[in-house]
Scaffold this motif. Sequence first.
Motif, PDB file in Angstrom:
ATOM      1  N   ALA A 276       0.832  -1.193   0.109  1.00 26.41           N
ATOM      2  CA  ALA A 276      -0.102  -0.199  -0.045  1.00 26.41           C
ATOM      3  C   ALA A 276       0.834   1.106  -0.049  1.00 26.41           C
ATOM      4  N   GLN A 277       1.695   1.317   0.706  1.00 21.82           N
ATOM      5  CA  GLN A 277       2.987   2.262   0.641  1.00 21.82           C
ATOM      6  C   GLN A 277       3.558   2.534  -0.635  1.00 21.82           C
ATOM      7  N   ALA A 278       3.776   1.401  -1.186  1.00 22.96           N
ATOM      8  CA  ALA A 278       4.388   1.619  -2.645  1.00 22.96           C
ATOM      9  C   ALA A 278       3.293   2.071  -3.683  1.00 22.96           C
ATOM     10  N   MET A 279       2.313   1.742  -3.552  1.00 24.82           N
ATOM     11  CA  MET A 279       1.042   2.143  -4.470  1.00 24.82           C
ATOM     12  C   MET A 279       0.815   3.636  -4.180  1.00 24.82           C
ATOM     13  N   LEU A 280       0.866   4.147  -2.923  1.00 26.34           N
ATOM     14  CA  LEU A 280       0.848   5.541  -2.721  1.00 26.34           C
ATOM     15  C   LEU A 280       2.123   6.378  -3.592  1.00 26.34           C
ATOM     16  N   ARG A 281       3.117   5.874  -3.567  1.00 27.16           N
ATOM     17  CA  ARG A 281       3.911   6.622  -4.448  1.00 27.16           C
ATOM     18  C   ARG A 281       4.318   5.967  -5.803  1.00 27.16           C
ATOM     19  N   ASP A 282       3.437   5.320  -6.216  1.00 26.87           N
ATOM     20  CA  ASP A 282       3.562   4.760  -7.786  1.00 26.87           C
ATOM     21  C   ASP A 282       2.902   5.796  -8.483  1.00 26.87           C
ATOM     22  N   HIS A 283       3.959   6.115  -9.626  1.00 17.49           N
ATOM     23  CA  HIS A 283       3.331   7.122 -10.351  1.00 17.49           C
ATOM     24  C   HIS A 283       2.092   6.958 -11.243  1.00 17.49           C
ATOM     25  N   ALA A 284       1.913   5.722 -11.749  1.00 16.23           N
ATOM     26  CA  ALA A 284       0.834   5.320 -12.411  1.00 16.23           C
ATOM     27  C   ALA A 284      -0.469   5.758 -11.400  1.00 16.23           C
ATOM     28  N   MET A 285      -0.368   5.244 -10.553  1.00 12.58           N
ATOM     29  CA  MET A 285      -1.458   5.498  -9.174  1.00 12.58           C
ATOM     30  C   MET A 285      -1.744   7.163  -9.022  1.00 12.58           C
ATOM     31  N   GLN A 286      -0.608   7.631  -8.770  1.00 13.31           N
ATOM     32  CA  GLN A 286      -0.629   8.937  -8.613  1.00 13.31           C
ATOM     33  C   GLN A 286      -1.395   9.704  -9.515  1.00 13.31           C
ATOM     34  N   ARG A 287      -0.993   9.393 -11.009  1.00 12.62           N
ATOM     35  CA  ARG A 287      -1.748  10.132 -11.869  1.00 12.62           C
ATOM     36  C   ARG A 287      -2.983   9.735 -12.203  1.00 12.62           C
ATOM     37  N   PHE A 288      -3.491   8.396 -11.800  1.00 12.70           N
ATOM     38  CA  PHE A 288      -4.744   7.735 -11.949  1.00 12.70           C
ATOM     39  C   PHE A 288      -5.726   8.250 -11.081  1.00 12.70           C
TER      40      PHE A 288
END
Lengths: 446, 111
Positions: A137-149
Motif C-alpha cells: 500500500a505504501q508503494a502504491m501511494l508512491r507509484d506514479h501510475a497510481m498518482q496520476r490515475f
Amino acid sequence: MSTRPAPTVDRVARLRVERLYWRAGFGALPGEVNALARQPIGRVVQSLLTPRGAQLRRGPAPKVDGQPIDPFNEWGHDVLWWLDRAVRGRHPLVERMTLNWHDHFATSNSKVSDAKLMLTQYRTIRAHALGTFRGLAQAMLRDHAMQRFLDLDNSHKRAPNENFARELLELFTLGVNNGYTERDIREAARALTGFTFDWETKRFGFDPERHDAGVKVIFGRRGNFDAADVVDLAINHPRHAPYLCKKLWGYFTPRPCPPATLRRMVSAYRGSKTQIKPVLSIILTHPALYADLGEPDQVKPPIVYAAGMLRKTGRFVTFRDWSWLLDDMGQRPFYPPNVNGWDQDTAWMSTASVRARYSAASRIIKEMNIEDGSLSANQTPAKALEAALAATGDPWISPQTRAALMRYARTSVAGRTEKWEVKHYFPERQRVLRHLLLAGPDAQVS
Amino acid sequence: MAAVDLPPPPARILLYAKEFAFNASRKAGPSGTWQMQMRNNGEDEHDLKVRRADGVTIATTPVVLPSSTGTVRVRLRPGTYTLYCGVAGHEQLGMRVPLTVRTPKVRTTLP
C-alpha cells in the motif's frame, strides 16, 4: 446434493492440484500435474508460497509478425506482455496475486496514458505480491501510475483532491462506509497533498510548499499526519484486516468465508504485521477450496482462461489478436473498467464474452494446423477423444460431457467413407473435439 | 550462407491523446519507416499529423474517435519533426510534441 459419482483417489489428487493451480495460478502445465498430485496438498501450497529460481520458464518470447513485441510503442502490446508473463511464469501464485492486486489497486492506462508507468506499476506490485500489505500500500501511494490515475500528482494544499483518499478508504483498505466519515476523507486528502507532476519534463516529485503540514483529525486521532501516516492509519484501523482478508478469500473461492476462518485469517494477518502469505496459506489449504471437485464452481477470469489455454496446449503468445480477444472477454489487463476493478465470477459470463472465449479457442485450434487429409479413417472415436484430450492438456470434463463428446466422435464420421469425406470429416472431428474441450462449458470453470 | 539483408522493422511510436496534450512513448529514433499510432484517451475527436522542419505536413491519420486508435506509416529522414493534432486549434492548445530522427547506428541482418 451431487448425483455424480465420486472420483477415484488418484483422480481426486489430480483434481485438487488442477483446482489449486487454476485458482492460485493460470493452470498447471500438463507435465507437472501428476508429480504435484503425489505430494500432500499442503506441500504444494508451500511451494507456491515460496517460489525459487527464474521468473520465466523456457519458451519463445512473444512475437507478432515475426518481430518482438513492443509494449511501450505499440498499442495493445502491453496486453500481450502481461499475457506472456502469465503463460511463461514459473511462480504461478506471484503472477496470480499480481493480477489480483492489479484488480484491488485498479489503475487504468486509459487515463494514465503511459505504458512505461503501467509496466513499472506491474513490477512494483509483483515485488510486493507476497510481502506485506503495508509495504504494497505504501508503494502504491508512491507509484506514479497510481498518482496520476487518482489525481494525487498535483493535489495542492489550497485545493486537496479527494480521489486517492476516498479510494484508499473505500476500496483499498476499509470498504464502502466501513468505519470512516466524509470528514476523515477530507482530512486524509489534506495529508496527501504535495505530490507533483510536470507534463513538460514528465517528472514526478514532492513539493513541501504544496503540502498541508497542519494538524489533521483522522479516525478521531490528531496529528501532523503526512501521506505515509494516512496509509498506516487506514491499515491500523480495526475494520481493515477483516475487510482485506475477506476480499482475498473471494479471489480464490465464490463460497462464503466461514466466520471462524475469517477470524483465523485476521489473527494471522495482524500477528504477522500485515504479511500476506499466512493469509494465503489458510485460504489455499482450506477444505472449502477443494470442495465438490467434480462440480467446479468458479468462473475463470478471462486472462486466466486465455493463459491457461496456452499453457495447456503448449503454446505461447504469437499473435496480436489476444489484445482484442481479452477486451471482448471483458478483462484487458492494464485497463480495468474503473477504480473498483473487475466484477468477478459469474459477471465474466455474458453472450458477448462467451462468444469471445469461443473465438479465442478457435484461434488456438487454427494454430494447431490440423489440415484436411491429415488424419486417416482408422482413428476410432475413443482414440479421437484421447488425442483431443492429450492435445488440450487433459482438462477436467464431467461424465456427461465425456459421454456427449464420445457420441459426437461416433456420429460425426459415421458413414463417411468416400475419399473426400475421410479427408475432411476426420480432421474436422479432431478440430471440433479440441474446440469443445477448450471452449465448452466445463472449460470455463475451475 | 551469405548474410541476407532484412528490411529493418519500422520504428514505432505511440502517442496518447487527451484534451489538450499528447504523451509520446519516445522522443527520438532512427531514420527509415515509422509506424505511428495515436490512442485517443480524450473525449473529443483528434488526429495525428507529421510536419517536417520546413513546415510541410507529410503524413496524417484519419480522424480518431474517443477510445479508438489511429495508425499511419511514414518514411522519415534524419531531422526534426513535429507531431501534432490537426483539429482546428488543438495544436495551439498544446497537442504537439517534437520528434528527432537520426541516422541509424546498426543494421538488422541475419547470418
